[in-house]
Scaffold this motif. Structure first.
Motif, PDB file in Angstrom:
ATOM      1  N   ARG A 158       0.836  -1.207   0.000  1.00 53.81           N
ATOM      2  CA  ARG A 158       0.000   0.000   0.000  1.00 53.81           C
ATOM      3  C   ARG A 158       0.871   1.258   0.000  1.00 53.81           C
ATOM      4  O   ARG A 158       0.576   2.227  -0.710  1.00 53.81           O
ATOM      5  CB  ARG A 158      -0.928   0.017   1.218  1.00 53.81           C
ATOM      6  CG  ARG A 158      -2.013  -1.045   1.216  1.00 53.81           C
ATOM      7  CD  ARG A 158      -3.035  -0.771   2.296  1.00 53.81           C
ATOM      8  NE  ARG A 158      -3.803   0.427   1.967  1.00 53.81           N
ATOM      9  CZ  ARG A 158      -4.373   1.222   2.876  1.00 53.81           C
ATOM     10  NH1 ARG A 158      -4.224   0.973   4.167  1.00 53.81           N
ATOM     11  NH2 ARG A 158      -5.054   2.283   2.501  1.00 53.81           N
TER      12      ARG A 158
ATOM     13  N   TYR B 173       2.178   1.747  -3.430  1.00 60.37           N
ATOM     14  CA  TYR B 173       1.139   2.212  -4.354  1.00 60.37           C
ATOM     15  C   TYR B 173       0.877   3.710  -4.174  1.00 60.37           C
ATOM     16  O   TYR B 173       0.826   4.461  -5.162  1.00 60.37           O
ATOM     17  CB  TYR B 173      -0.162   1.437  -4.129  1.00 60.37           C
ATOM     18  CG  TYR B 173      -1.327   1.980  -4.939  1.00 60.37           C
ATOM     19  CD1 TYR B 173      -1.516   1.599  -6.260  1.00 60.37           C
ATOM     20  CD2 TYR B 173      -2.217   2.893  -4.380  1.00 60.37           C
ATOM     21  CE1 TYR B 173      -2.564   2.109  -7.008  1.00 60.37           C
ATOM     22  CE2 TYR B 173      -3.273   3.414  -5.122  1.00 60.37           C
ATOM     23  CZ  TYR B 173      -3.434   3.023  -6.431  1.00 60.37           C
ATOM     24  OH  TYR B 173      -4.469   3.535  -7.170  1.00 60.37           O
ATOM     25  N   HIS B 174       0.710   4.140  -2.943  1.00 61.24           N
ATOM     26  CA  HIS B 174       0.303   5.525  -2.690  1.00 61.24           C
ATOM     27  C   HIS B 174       1.453   6.531  -2.828  1.00 61.24           C
ATOM     28  O   HIS B 174       1.205   7.689  -3.182  1.00 61.24           O
ATOM     29  CB  HIS B 174      -0.310   5.642  -1.292  1.00 61.24           C
ATOM     30  CG  HIS B 174      -1.651   4.991  -1.159  1.00 61.24           C
ATOM     31  ND1 HIS B 174      -2.763   5.446  -1.846  1.00 61.24           N
ATOM     32  CD2 HIS B 174      -2.059   3.915  -0.450  1.00 61.24           C
ATOM     33  CE1 HIS B 174      -3.806   4.676  -1.543  1.00 61.24           C
ATOM     34  NE2 HIS B 174      -3.400   3.747  -0.710  1.00 61.24           N
TER      35      HIS B 174
ATOM     36  N   ALA C 206      -1.403  -1.364  -8.505  1.00 63.68           N
ATOM     37  CA  ALA C 206      -2.534  -1.846  -7.719  1.00 63.68           C
ATOM     38  C   ALA C 206      -2.529  -3.362  -7.590  1.00 63.68           C
ATOM     39  O   ALA C 206      -2.982  -3.905  -6.573  1.00 63.68           O
ATOM     40  CB  ALA C 206      -3.847  -1.369  -8.341  1.00 63.68           C
ATOM     41  N   ASP C 207      -2.054  -4.056  -8.608  1.00 64.74           N
ATOM     42  CA  ASP C 207      -2.075  -5.519  -8.574  1.00 64.74           C
ATOM     43  C   ASP C 207      -1.338  -6.097  -7.361  1.00 64.74           C
ATOM     44  O   ASP C 207      -1.866  -7.013  -6.707  1.00 64.74           O
ATOM     45  CB  ASP C 207      -1.485  -6.094  -9.859  1.00 64.74           C
ATOM     46  CG  ASP C 207      -2.418  -5.949 -11.061  1.00 64.74           C
ATOM     47  OD1 ASP C 207      -3.616  -5.647 -10.836  1.00 64.74           O
ATOM     48  OD2 ASP C 207      -1.956  -6.134 -12.200  1.00 64.74           O
TER      49      ASP C 207
ATOM     50  N   GLU D  39      -3.575  -5.834  -4.304  1.00 66.37           N
ATOM     51  CA  GLU D  39      -4.676  -6.793  -4.298  1.00 66.37           C
ATOM     52  C   GLU D  39      -4.173  -8.212  -4.050  1.00 66.37           C
ATOM     53  O   GLU D  39      -4.833  -9.003  -3.368  1.00 66.37           O
ATOM     54  CB  GLU D  39      -5.453  -6.713  -5.612  1.00 66.37           C
ATOM     55  CG  GLU D  39      -6.748  -7.487  -5.567  1.00 66.37           C
ATOM     56  CD  GLU D  39      -7.685  -7.138  -6.704  1.00 66.37           C
ATOM     57  OE1 GLU D  39      -8.808  -7.661  -6.709  1.00 66.37           O
ATOM     58  OE2 GLU D  39      -7.310  -6.329  -7.583  1.00 66.37           O
TER      59      GLU D  39
ATOM     60  N   ILE E  56      -7.440   1.689  -4.011  1.00 64.79           N
ATOM     61  CA  ILE E  56      -6.664   1.383  -5.230  1.00 64.79           C
ATOM     62  C   ILE E  56      -7.569   1.287  -6.453  1.00 64.79           C
ATOM     63  O   ILE E  56      -7.138   0.826  -7.520  1.00 64.79           O
ATOM     64  CB  ILE E  56      -5.856   0.077  -5.064  1.00 64.79           C
ATOM     65  CG1 ILE E  56      -6.767  -1.123  -4.827  1.00 64.79           C
ATOM     66  CG2 ILE E  56      -4.830   0.223  -3.952  1.00 64.79           C
ATOM     67  CD1 ILE E  56      -6.027  -2.466  -4.843  1.00 64.79           C
TER      68      ILE E  56
ATOM     69  N   ARG F 171     -10.283  -0.607  -6.953  1.00 62.00           N
ATOM     70  CA  ARG F 171     -10.673  -1.970  -7.305  1.00 62.00           C
ATOM     71  C   ARG F 171     -11.948  -2.404  -6.577  1.00 62.00           C
ATOM     72  O   ARG F 171     -12.153  -3.592  -6.360  1.00 62.00           O
ATOM     73  CB  ARG F 171      -9.524  -2.928  -6.953  1.00 62.00           C
ATOM     74  CG  ARG F 171      -8.240  -2.698  -7.768  1.00 62.00           C
ATOM     75  CD  ARG F 171      -8.397  -3.156  -9.209  1.00 62.00           C
ATOM     76  NE  ARG F 171      -7.218  -2.892 -10.031  1.00 62.00           N
ATOM     77  CZ  ARG F 171      -6.179  -3.721 -10.142  1.00 62.00           C
ATOM     78  NH1 ARG F 171      -6.152  -4.853  -9.453  1.00 62.00           N
ATOM     79  NH2 ARG F 171      -5.164  -3.417 -10.922  1.00 62.00           N
TER      80      ARG F 171
END
Length: 314
Positions: free
Chosen positions: A37, A40-41, A47-48, A51, A92, A94
């Motif tokens: 996370r 990502y941020h 994003a994958d 997840e 994200i 999703r």
């Protein structure tokens, strides 16, 4: 073969930025999910991987368990874990498709007779649980759990039969609030920020804002937190500030506070970063593992809040 390490924000000549300090803390202490996370941020990660890390907590019943929410240990699916998973998916982009359809089936299965969610399903019994989270055989529906889930699903334009009665429950619970506590108010805000009836949501939010201010449920002067009561059952010093209610500028709760009040609270949040680069947990810490796992979660959210409100983090 390992890939190239992510780009690290360059420190200043004098000292590392808050983001660089937090990054070191995350790599040192965080679970894989919070590492993904953070990447990502703040490090242009994908994003994958988030997840994929989140899927480790997914159970066959469509709910999430395995201490995703650190204060509930054990493998069993729980509404609080599943609400946490939905927040991650939402962050994200999703929160839709078959993954959410499966989650909604789980929510239907664990709902109470009035179609809403308990805080803790009785299946938690026998596993380590925070002492402030009661496990009972016939738990009531809780706005604390149901509100954030319903608001998030509405905001993502998810349509499922479970939402109808759950939405009705949330409206009734919000309308009935007269004496509350900060976490329940946060849940109400999460519901109101996402529900489609914006006029009704605005009116309800205005009333809750008055309740929060008049009831002393928010610290408006961070230099004098002792002037504000701590809610019953909370840990000493477990205060809440304007940013706890208005995590993003377009939240309905942002209107509850003046620009000066919001700025002071964000100054306080920025200054709360500790020497190791992480932010502290202010609720009751009952086990070393849960506290260790919670701090990176809090750290990611603190950074996201500061950035959302336009604060420089590096």
């Amino acid at each position: 073969m390992a890939g190239n390490p992510p780009e690290t924000p360059a420190p200043s000549a004098s000292q590392p930025t808050p983001l660089a300090r937090a990054e070191q803390f995350v790599w040192l202490t965080a679970r894989v999910l919070e590492q993904r996370r953070f990447a990502y941020h703040f490090l242009r990660g994908g994003a994958d991987p988030v997840e994929t890390a989140l899927s480790a907590y997914l159970n066959e019943d469509g709910g999430y368990g395995h201490a995703l929410e650190p204060d509930l240990r054990g493998p069993v699916s729980q509404p609080l874990h599943t609400a946490h998973a939905l927040r991650v998916l939402d962050s994200i982009g999703r929160c839709g498709g078959l993954r959410v359809e499966r989650i909604c089936r789980y929510l239907t299965e664990v709902s109470t007779h009035d179609g809403a969610l308990p805080a803790v399903h009785p299946s938690q019994r026998g596993y380590p649980t925070a002492p402030f989270v009661p496990v009972v055989d016939d738990p009531p529906s809780e706005l604390l759990t149901t509100g954030p889930v319903v608001g998030l699903l509405h905001r993502n334009q998810v349509w499922h039969a479970w939402l109808f009665r759950a939405t009705e429950f949330c409206w009734a619970a919000v309308d009935a609030l007269e004496k509350s506590h900060p976490y329940e108010i946060q849940a109400a805000v999460a519901f109101l920020d996402g529900v489609p009836d914006r006029a009704r949501a605005q009116a309800a939010s205005d009333r809750l804002g008055r309740l929060v201010r008049e009831g002393g449920l928010v610290v408006l002067d961070p230099d004098r937190p002792e002037d504000y009561p701590v809610a019953e059952g909370y840990a000493p010093g477990e205060h809440h500030y304007p940013y706890d209610y208005a995590r993003v500028p377009d939240s309905l709760a942002r209107r509850w506070f003046t620009d000066e009040e919001m700025a002071r609270s964000l100054d306080h949040l920025a200054a709360a970063q500790e020497e190791d680069g992480g932010w502290p947990v202010n609720w009751r810490q009952w086990a070393p593992g849960s506290a260790l796992e919670a701090r990176p979660v809090v750290t990611v959210e603190a950074l996201r809040t500061l950035r959302a409100h336009g604060r420089s983090i590096g």
